[in-house]
Motif scaffolding. Sequence first.
Motif, PDB file in Angstrom:
ATOM      1  N   THR A 100      -4.326  -3.859   5.774  1.00  0.00           N
ATOM      2  CA  THR A 100      -3.875  -2.603   6.017  1.00  0.00           C
ATOM      3  C   THR A 100      -5.191  -1.638   6.078  1.00  0.00           C
ATOM      4  OG1 THR A 100      -1.848  -2.943   4.952  1.00  0.00           O
ATOM      5  CG2 THR A 100      -2.448  -0.756   5.494  1.00  0.00           C
ATOM      6  N   ILE A 101      -5.291  -0.862   7.148  1.00  0.00           N
ATOM      7  CA  ILE A 101      -6.308   0.192   6.973  1.00  0.00           C
ATOM      8  C   ILE A 101      -5.695   1.603   6.413  1.00  0.00           C
ATOM      9  CG2 ILE A 101      -7.629   1.861   8.660  1.00  0.00           C
ATOM     10  CD1 ILE A 101      -7.850  -0.623  10.591  1.00  0.00           C
ATOM     11  N   LEU A 102      -6.396   1.966   5.307  1.00  0.00           N
ATOM     12  CA  LEU A 102      -5.981   3.394   4.653  1.00  0.00           C
ATOM     13  C   LEU A 102      -6.702   4.281   4.694  1.00  0.00           C
ATOM     14  CD1 LEU A 102      -3.678   4.594   2.724  1.00  0.00           C
ATOM     15  CD2 LEU A 102      -5.421   3.568   0.709  1.00  0.00           C
ATOM     16  N   LYS A 103      -6.170   5.417   5.304  1.00  0.00           N
ATOM     17  CA  LYS A 103      -7.102   6.766   5.280  1.00  0.00           C
ATOM     18  C   LYS A 103      -6.364   8.124   4.413  1.00  0.00           C
ATOM     19  CE  LYS A 103      -8.227   5.452   9.945  1.00  0.00           C
ATOM     20  NZ  LYS A 103      -8.313   5.917  11.438  1.00  0.00           N
ATOM     21  N   LEU A 104      -7.345   8.843   3.961  1.00  0.00           N
ATOM     22  CA  LEU A 104      -6.936  10.046   3.410  1.00  0.00           C
ATOM     23  C   LEU A 104      -7.724  11.355   3.838  1.00  0.00           C
ATOM     24  CD1 LEU A 104      -5.166  11.819   1.334  1.00  0.00           C
ATOM     25  CD2 LEU A 104      -6.864  11.145  -0.558  1.00  0.00           C
ATOM     26  N   GLU A 105      -7.010  12.355   4.320  1.00  0.00           N
ATOM     27  CA  GLU A 105      -7.756  13.509   4.680  1.00  0.00           C
ATOM     28  C   GLU A 105      -7.339  14.650   3.890  1.00  0.00           C
ATOM     29  OE1 GLU A 105      -7.728  11.523   9.049  1.00  0.00           O
ATOM     30  OE2 GLU A 105      -6.492  13.318   8.890  1.00  0.00           O
ATOM     31  N   LEU A 106      -8.111  15.430   3.216  1.00  0.00           N
ATOM     32  CA  LEU A 106      -8.003  16.352   2.231  1.00  0.00           C
ATOM     33  C   LEU A 106      -8.747  17.786   2.596  1.00  0.00           C
ATOM     34  CD1 LEU A 106      -8.746  14.638  -1.197  1.00  0.00           C
ATOM     35  CD2 LEU A 106      -6.420  15.394  -0.412  1.00  0.00           C
TER      36      LEU A 106
ATOM     37  N   VAL B 177       0.708  -1.145  -0.060  1.00  0.00           N
ATOM     38  CA  VAL B 177      -0.018   0.063  -0.085  1.00  0.00           C
ATOM     39  C   VAL B 177       1.025   1.326   0.026  1.00  0.00           C
ATOM     40  CG1 VAL B 177      -1.781   1.193   1.178  1.00  0.00           C
ATOM     41  CG2 VAL B 177      -1.675  -1.148   1.219  1.00  0.00           C
ATOM     42  N   ARG B 178       1.857   1.206   0.650  1.00  0.00           N
ATOM     43  CA  ARG B 178       2.956   2.335   0.873  1.00  0.00           C
ATOM     44  C   ARG B 178       3.510   2.792  -0.481  1.00  0.00           C
ATOM     45  NH1 ARG B 178       7.121   0.656   3.377  1.00  0.00           N
ATOM     46  NH2 ARG B 178       6.244   0.692   5.324  1.00  0.00           N
ATOM     47  N   LYS B 179       3.842   1.472  -1.062  1.00  0.00           N
ATOM     48  CA  LYS B 179       4.707   1.721  -2.616  1.00  0.00           C
ATOM     49  C   LYS B 179       3.487   2.740  -3.537  1.00  0.00           C
ATOM     50  CE  LYS B 179       6.234  -0.897  -6.242  1.00  0.00           C
ATOM     51  NZ  LYS B 179       6.453  -2.314  -6.696  1.00  0.00           N
ATOM     52  N   ILE B 180       2.280   2.223  -3.466  1.00  0.00           N
ATOM     53  CA  ILE B 180       1.281   2.751  -4.392  1.00  0.00           C
ATOM     54  C   ILE B 180       1.031   4.266  -3.968  1.00  0.00           C
ATOM     55  CG2 ILE B 180      -1.150   2.638  -5.104  1.00  0.00           C
ATOM     56  CD1 ILE B 180      -0.784  -0.441  -4.857  1.00  0.00           C
TER      57      ILE B 180
END
Length: 276
Positions: A161-167, A72-75
């Motif tokens: 993996t839990i992935l979050k994005l804050e914009l 996930v980090r790589k992407i």
Amino acid sequence: MKKLWSLSLIAFSLAVLALSLSPRAARAADAESEKLASLGKALRYTLKTTGPVAAIDTGGAAILVKAPLPTVRKIVTSYGNYKTFIGPFDQSRVLTKRKGTSEVYLQVPILNGAAHIWTVADMSPPTKDGADEVISGRHKRGNVADFRARWRLRAVDEHHTILKLELFVAPKLPFPPSVVTTQLVKAADKAVTAVRNRAQSEAPPGAGATTAAATDVPPGAAASTPAAASAGAAPAARGDDQRSVTAAPAVLPASVADLPPADDTSVRRDKDVARR
């Protein structure tokens, strides 16, 4: 003998304490991952914008990815490839990289391609914040007043993996804050969903991942196909370009008819998944 007994008692007490605390932390992590797994798509939320404070709330989304954290980090850090799998970018490129910080140029068409908005932002290297890895983006220049992005990654186990994005985007035009926030939430949803789909398709064999085609995708949040770059699209735009483009933020719709109601029930605060 008495000293040995005391040491044994201390060791036993520490072991009991560790056992009592670890399950509690594990249960908290499991509760979040189980909630996201049962949802089967991104969970949307909003946060009050701070540092500095703004009337526009930060839009966020969280999703469970069936892939290891390194995948996930790589992407997430493949900034130059955003245009190929995260809509609606039609330009994304790494301008410079120094000491792990990437200077990234991002461009988005709006108003059916009649104009473009762009930003140059510094994307930080991954840093630890408790159990999370955090990657932050900060606006340097562009034809918006401000841009901030924060990715959060947390390993549930070696295969999830839990992935979050804050914009946060502050347009230079006076759009209603609630309208901008709603669009930011939708953009965060699209981004984490696109990363999930790609990560699950690239996950190593045996990682328990599914391909993007086999994954439930929230309506309107499917990973976008690469958008064709506009003919004559500007390279890393500088100050002169700002005079020719005055537009809404990247995530604003092309027309008023596309705007959701300000009280869109799909946007809600969820403090369980949004940690600062």
